[in-house]
Design a protein around this motif. Structure first.
Motif, PDB file in Angstrom:
ATOM      1  N   GLY A  32      53.371  23.274  35.816  1.00 60.14           N
ATOM      2  CA  GLY A  32      54.002  23.037  37.289  1.00 60.14           C
ATOM      3  C   GLY A  32      53.198  22.042  38.210  1.00 60.14           C
ATOM      4  N   VAL A  33      51.871  21.907  37.788  1.00 57.28           N
ATOM      5  CA  VAL A  33      51.249  21.000  38.617  1.00 57.28           C
ATOM      6  C   VAL A  33      51.619  19.369  38.045  1.00 57.28           C
ATOM      7  N   ALA A  93      54.370  18.624  36.970  1.00 60.74           N
ATOM      8  CA  ALA A  93      55.786  18.468  37.799  1.00 60.74           C
ATOM      9  C   ALA A  93      55.536  17.948  39.214  1.00 60.74           C
ATOM     10  N   GLY A  94      54.704  18.534  39.786  1.00 61.48           N
ATOM     11  CA  GLY A  94      54.349  18.318  41.368  1.00 61.48           C
ATOM     12  C   GLY A  94      53.822  16.937  41.378  1.00 61.48           C
ATOM     13  N   HIS A  97      56.593  29.858  40.823  1.00 61.55           N
ATOM     14  CA  HIS A  97      56.435  28.551  40.430  1.00 61.55           C
ATOM     15  C   HIS A  97      56.207  27.509  41.778  1.00 61.55           C
ATOM     16  N   SER A 131      52.299  26.251  41.995  1.00 61.57           N
ATOM     17  CA  SER A 131      51.555  25.314  40.954  1.00 61.57           C
ATOM     18  C   SER A 131      52.360  23.725  41.264  1.00 61.57           C
ATOM     19  N   PHE A 132      53.398  23.751  41.636  1.00 59.21           N
ATOM     20  CA  PHE A 132      54.407  22.562  41.762  1.00 59.21           C
ATOM     21  C   PHE A 132      53.616  21.977  43.308  1.00 59.21           C
ATOM     22  N   SER A 133      53.238  22.705  44.105  1.00 62.38           N
ATOM     23  CA  SER A 133      52.603  22.125  45.291  1.00 62.38           C
ATOM     24  C   SER A 133      51.307  21.802  45.013  1.00 62.38           C
ATOM     25  N   ILE A 134      50.541  22.440  44.234  1.00 60.43           N
ATOM     26  CA  ILE A 134      49.108  21.693  44.050  1.00 60.43           C
ATOM     27  C   ILE A 134      49.407  20.407  43.531  1.00 60.43           C
ATOM     28  N   GLY A 135      50.304  20.258  42.389  1.00 60.68           N
ATOM     29  CA  GLY A 135      50.591  18.853  41.809  1.00 60.68           C
ATOM     30  C   GLY A 135      50.927  17.998  42.738  1.00 60.68           C
ATOM     31  N   MET A 136      51.501  18.474  43.716  1.00 58.73           N
ATOM     32  CA  MET A 136      52.089  17.290  44.815  1.00 58.73           C
ATOM     33  C   MET A 136      50.789  17.019  45.641  1.00 58.73           C
ATOM     34  N   ALA A 137      49.909  17.888  46.114  1.00 57.51           N
ATOM     35  CA  ALA A 137      48.893  17.833  46.988  1.00 57.51           C
ATOM     36  C   ALA A 137      47.750  17.243  46.176  1.00 57.51           C
TER      37      ALA A 137
END
Lengths: 305, 275
Positions: free
Chosen positions: A54-55, A57-58, B118, B121-127
């Motif tokens: 997930g990280v 992908a972000g 989901h 984790s996706f937001s953590i990656g962007m942040a």
């Protein structure tokens, strides 16, 4: 293969600051050099594969190129929905690196075997799946994955694989490599089992059997043309993979054969929908699970006679 | 009635219109978080440019509880990402609007969500990507309280404080209901606030329908620590018979109920295309 991968990643990360190595607490000393020199492009996200993907992908959604690495089994099984939704559905530029292809972690047992990973992920839209056969091919596959914009899964072995290429060659995603010419039968393999296929071919040649060997290093998109050529030019086809016979290379090739409209003798070699039996060296595991060189030779002889 | 309250009233109307035209959807979940999303977009908190959805300087709102997307669609329409009339073809062939939001297809939607667990984790990656580049953008991610039963949420909950993501604010729509019943009758989350504190977050508990409290919480930052807002909300807020009644998680009103909805939200027959 692991060293080839890490050396390539090291070079890529050195020249491109968008490249990040993400790990899920797996890799121990193999990452030492990378960690020492490129610590700002290295993240150990802990034992949490779903979170790692997930990280990743972000990060990819914001311009980074993450290479998320751990044992393939933990990625393709545990984190499958994260591969599907976060990476493939959103089409993020994540490189998913699964180590320990097939039964290569022969002492660690079936929880650590990636023997159904291709079956789990092959149907996912947008995903390119690479399954290199040797250290040189890992280097080329890693570079190709980096240059490709979109999700890629690379199926890595471990660190003991032999080189199968004697000279340099062109690697292109989606284009298989015909390793040698032959007329009686084509053996189509993927991953490090090709070393055994080449040995089997040499033994069969001593008995006057002419074997064509094809290396499918890209499971998806599949090189349909190269398989159709084998259907037309040789008398039989065997697929072989360190994977279950359901869902992987064997299934992919049988789909091409079925749609070709041409009948041909065909056999899939791989795990016969079982979890790998027993323990031992990798060679012993292959021998005891229907993937030994002797089995390859016998299957060829059965099929062409 | 202050300005945000008025906008929220309008957004609830749009949410119902969307649900009515779709013929179904999770409207109670959308009503539950309406006041928060309205404050975020209309209270001068989130930086965005509706005419330039890919603006690099923008903050991002990620709706992890994707089933509540009618609220997001309604808000994005009001801010000008697209026209409200475009949404009303929802869930029909040719429409980009569906029962869960898809990025790339819908301007302003920052993640394709629907499967729970989901968005964090996706937001953590962007942040993280922005923090690594020393950028100032802030990331807001909305979770459901029922969604916090997913294990991946707690992987993210461990991860964000470790990564010192002070550019991340998690908002939990704590309406205490999930699809089938009250959380406490299924898998209770107690002590909910203390759990987040124990995981190392800057935790703020608020009334998720009090605009002043929402605004103050959304503005709060703590250096090197991610913030989580546990917003106590009422599922189905705004429609009397839906409030805190589990069955309204996914259901459409009958004729009699419809007339109550129209009265309470101030919707006309024309707005619903009823002759």
């Amino acid at each position: 293969m692991r060293t080839a991968y890490l050396n390539t990643l090291y070079e890529l990360a050195k020249t491109d600051k968008r490249v990040y190595a993400l790990i899920s607490d797996n890799g121990a000393i193999v990452y030492d050099k990378y960690r020492r020199d490129l610590s700002s492009q290295y993240l150990n996200l802990g034992i949490s594969e779903e979170n790692m993907l997930g990280v990743a992908a972000g990060m990819a959604n914001c311009g980074k190129i993450p290479f998320a690495y751990t044992i393939g089994a933990f990625l393709a099984y545990r984190a499958l929905e994260f591969i599907r939704n976060d990476i493939c559905l959103q089409n993020t530029n994540v490189k998913i690196i699964g180590t320990g292809a097939g039964m290569v972690y022969s002492m660690l047992g079936p929880t650590h075997h990636s023997t159904e990973d291709l079956g789990c992920i092959r149907s996912l839209p947008n995903l390119v799946i690479l399954s290199p056969a040797s250290p040189l091919e890992v280097t080329k596959a890693t570079k190709a994955a980096y240059l490709y914009s979109g999700p890629v899964y690379i199926r890595l072995g471990t660190n003991k694989e032999q080189e199968i290429y004697k000279e340099d060659y062109d690697f292109e995603i989606g284009k298989g490599v015909q390793l040698c010419e032959g007329e009686d039968i084509t053996i189509i393999g993927t991953g490090n089992i090709l070393v055994d296929v080449i040995k089997a071919k040499e033994l069969l040649e001593e008995e006057g059997i002419s074997v064509r060997v094809v290396n499918i290093h890209t499971i998806k998109p599949l090189d349909v043309g190269l398989i159709e050529k084998a259907i037309k030019e040789t008398k039989a086809i065997i697929t072989i993979e360190d994977h279950d016979i359901i869902g992987g290379l064997g299934s992919a090739v049988s789909e091409v054969i079925a749609e070709s409209g041409i009948g041909i003798k065909f056999r899939r070699l791989g795990l016969n929908n079982i979890f790998a039996k027993g323990y031992g060296t990798y060679t012993q595991m292959k021998e005891n699970n229907g993937l030994g060189i002797e089995t390859i030779c016998n299957t060829v002889k059965e099929l062409i006679n | 009635m202050n300005q945000l309250e008025e906008i929220a009233k309008d957004i609830r109307k749009t949410i119902f219109k969307i649900a009515y035209h779709a013929g179904g959807g999770h409207m109670a979940s959308a009503f539950s978080m309406t006041d928060i999303v309205v404050t975020l977009y209309f209270g001068n908190i989130l930086k965005y440019d509706a005419k330039n959805p890919e603006w690099e300087e923008r903050d991002r709102f990620i709706l992890s509880k994707g089933h509540a997307c009618y609220a997001l669609y309604a808000v994005l329409a009001k801010t000008g990402y697209f026209e409200e009339t475009e949404i009303l073809n929802i869930c029909k062939p040719g429409s980009v609007f569906g029962g869960h939001p898809k990025m790339h297809d819908i301007p302003g939607v920052e993640a394709s969500t629907g499967a729970l667990g989901h968005g964090l984790s996706f937001s953590i990656g962007m942040a993280l990507a922005h923090k690594l580049d020393q950028k100032k953008n802030h990331f807001y991610v909305m979770l459901g309280d029922g969604e916090c039963q997913e294990g991946s949420i707690w992987e993210g909950a461990l991860s964000a404080p470790t990564l010192e993501l002070d550019n991340l604010t998690v908002i939990i729509d704590h309406n205490k209901l999930q699809a089938m019943d009250k959380l406490e009758n299924i898998v209770h989350m107690k002590p909910f606030v203390e759990k987040w504190k124990a995981f190392g977050w800057n935790v703020i508990e608020i009334n998720g329908h009090d605009f002043k409290e929402i605004e103050a919480a959304l503005r709060e930052r703590k250096e090197k620590v991610p913030t989580v807002i546990v917003a106590n909300t009422i599922k189905g807020k705004g429609i009397s018979f839906m409030e805190e009644v589990p069955i309204w998680h996914y259901r459409m009103p009958n004729e009699e109920e419809l007339s109550i909805v129209m009265k309470e939200l101030g919707i006309t027959r024309e707005e619903l295309n009823i002759k």
